[in-house]
Scaffold this motif. Sequence first.
Motif, short mmCIF file in Angstrom:
data_model
loop_
_atom_site.label_atom_id
_atom_site.label_comp_id
_atom_site.label_asym_id
_atom_site.label_seq_id
_atom_site.Cartn_x
_atom_site.Cartn_y
_atom_site.Cartn_z
N GLN A 89 0.81 -1.23 0.00
CA GLN A 89 0.00 0.00 0.00
C GLN A 89 0.84 1.27 0.00
O GLN A 89 0.52 2.23 -0.69
N VAL A 90 1.90 1.29 0.80
CA VAL A 90 2.69 2.53 0.94
C VAL A 90 4.13 2.29 0.49
O VAL A 90 4.64 1.17 0.53
N GLU A 91 4.78 3.36 0.09
CA GLU A 91 6.18 3.28 -0.32
C GLU A 91 7.06 3.01 0.90
O GLU A 91 6.68 3.28 2.04
N GLU A 92 8.26 2.52 0.63
CA GLU A 92 9.10 2.10 1.75
C GLU A 92 9.48 3.25 2.67
O GLU A 92 9.54 3.06 3.90
N ASP A 93 9.70 4.44 2.14
CA ASP A 93 10.09 5.53 3.04
C ASP A 93 8.96 5.86 4.01
O ASP A 93 9.20 6.17 5.19
N ALA A 94 7.70 5.77 3.54
CA ALA A 94 6.56 6.01 4.43
C ALA A 94 6.45 4.89 5.46
O ALA A 94 6.14 5.13 6.64
N ALA A 95 6.68 3.65 5.03
CA ALA A 95 6.63 2.52 5.95
C ALA A 95 7.69 2.67 7.04
O ALA A 95 7.41 2.46 8.23
N VAL A 96 8.89 3.04 6.64
CA VAL A 96 9.97 3.22 7.61
C VAL A 96 9.63 4.34 8.58
O VAL A 96 9.87 4.24 9.80
N ALA A 97 9.04 5.42 8.08
CA ALA A 97 8.65 6.53 8.95
C ALA A 97 7.63 6.08 9.99
O ALA A 97 7.67 6.50 11.15
N CYS A 98 6.71 5.20 9.58
CA CYS A 98 5.70 4.69 10.53
C CYS A 98 6.36 3.82 11.60
O CYS A 98 6.01 3.91 12.78
N VAL A 99 7.29 2.97 11.20
CA VAL A 99 7.99 2.12 12.17
C VAL A 99 8.78 2.98 13.15
O VAL A 99 8.77 2.75 14.38
N HIS A 100 9.45 4.00 12.65
CA HIS A 100 10.23 4.87 13.54
C HIS A 100 9.31 5.67 14.47
O HIS A 100 9.68 5.92 15.63
N ALA A 101 8.14 6.05 13.98
CA ALA A 101 7.17 6.72 14.86
C ALA A 101 6.73 5.78 15.97
O ALA A 101 6.57 6.19 17.12
N ALA A 102 6.51 4.51 15.61
CA ALA A 102 6.13 3.52 16.62
C ALA A 102 7.22 3.38 17.68
O ALA A 102 6.93 3.36 18.88
N LEU A 103 8.46 3.30 17.25
CA LEU A 103 9.56 3.20 18.20
C LEU A 103 9.63 4.44 19.09
O LEU A 103 9.83 4.34 20.31
N ASP A 104 9.46 5.61 18.48
CA ASP A 104 9.51 6.86 19.24
C ASP A 104 8.41 6.91 20.31
O ASP A 104 8.59 7.52 21.36
N GLU A 105 7.28 6.27 20.02
CA GLU A 105 6.15 6.28 20.95
C GLU A 105 6.21 5.15 21.99
O GLU A 105 5.31 5.00 22.79
N GLY A 106 7.28 4.37 21.95
CA GLY A 106 7.46 3.34 22.96
C GLY A 106 6.99 1.96 22.57
O GLY A 106 7.04 1.03 23.39
#
Length: 334
Positions: free
Chosen positions: A27-44
């Motif tokens: 569904q989403v490009e890899e840079d967007a996917a990576v940004a979502c994973v990093h947001a998840a990490l940032d949120e704990g």
Amino acid sequence: MEFRHLGRSGLVVSEISYGNWITHGSQVEEDAAVACVHAALDEGITTFDTADVYAQGRAEEVLGRALRGQRRDGLEIFSKLYWPVGPGRNDRGLSRKHVIRAVEESLRRLGTDYLDLYQAHRFDHATPLEETLRAFDDLVRQGKVLYVGVSEWRADEIERALKIADEMGLDRIVSNQPQYNMLWRVIESEVVPLCEREGVGQIVWSPIAQGVLTGKYKPGQPPPAGSRATDEKSGAHFVRRYLDDQDLLTRVQELAPLAAEAGLSPAQLAVAWVLQNPNVSSAIIGASRPEQVRDNVKAAGVRLDAGLMSRIDELLSEFVQRDPSLTASPKERP
């Protein structure tokens, strides 16, 4: 972020986990996917769920690259097998051959030497349960897998697996991964009581019912541009069963004021609702944008009062699916 034990095991997972079904690799490009994973990490968020069949392996690859550089012992990485991942007759199911080969491929794609949890994505009627459980146990003893679980298994299937494991001295399953939300409650009558008794935790998917419980799908209006319902690659067919019911969509709009009373968005209310069930170890969220992650994680640690839970029940009761027989695995391997 709050944390819970995975069933009665010693493994601690984040109350909200990040899953990449549909989104990564399709569904989403890899840079967007990576940004979502990093947001998840940032949120704990420390718990990440995927499967070999998601985008035919690409989802595992994207997740592996997105987690590269993170301290491995600080993460819980889950994957699953069962659905076809190749043209061969043994590229599917839960045979010993497929289990042993599939885990090696998942480890390679994810760039790790072990999985915290390996799950049987469906029940395989074509393979003796003893064979699957022995193969899982071997992976645990080899250190390639730390815990084993299942996904979308019925109560009698889970009970059989636990009995066989006890009789054969094998590692027991510690988790089940079912669909669960305000509208889909088929696990409550049979699966949850069994799992509470046996120490098996639920890792639930679709807590916001494919976005329906956010209220973004308005009755009598076309789906919003860019939403899951408009994108065949992102599982539009999963949403349509809800969108065809205008009465349901009307009733869902009434969740917004209830959420506001609790100081939550409708999406946060939906995620918090599944976490009120003490048998739920973690709720899986997905995202195509980092802001969705940041919004949903605010449901962690929220405790809804009994009055609000009752009002939600009254509001949605006529639309709730409760029949445990709706949990079903294919009778023949796909």
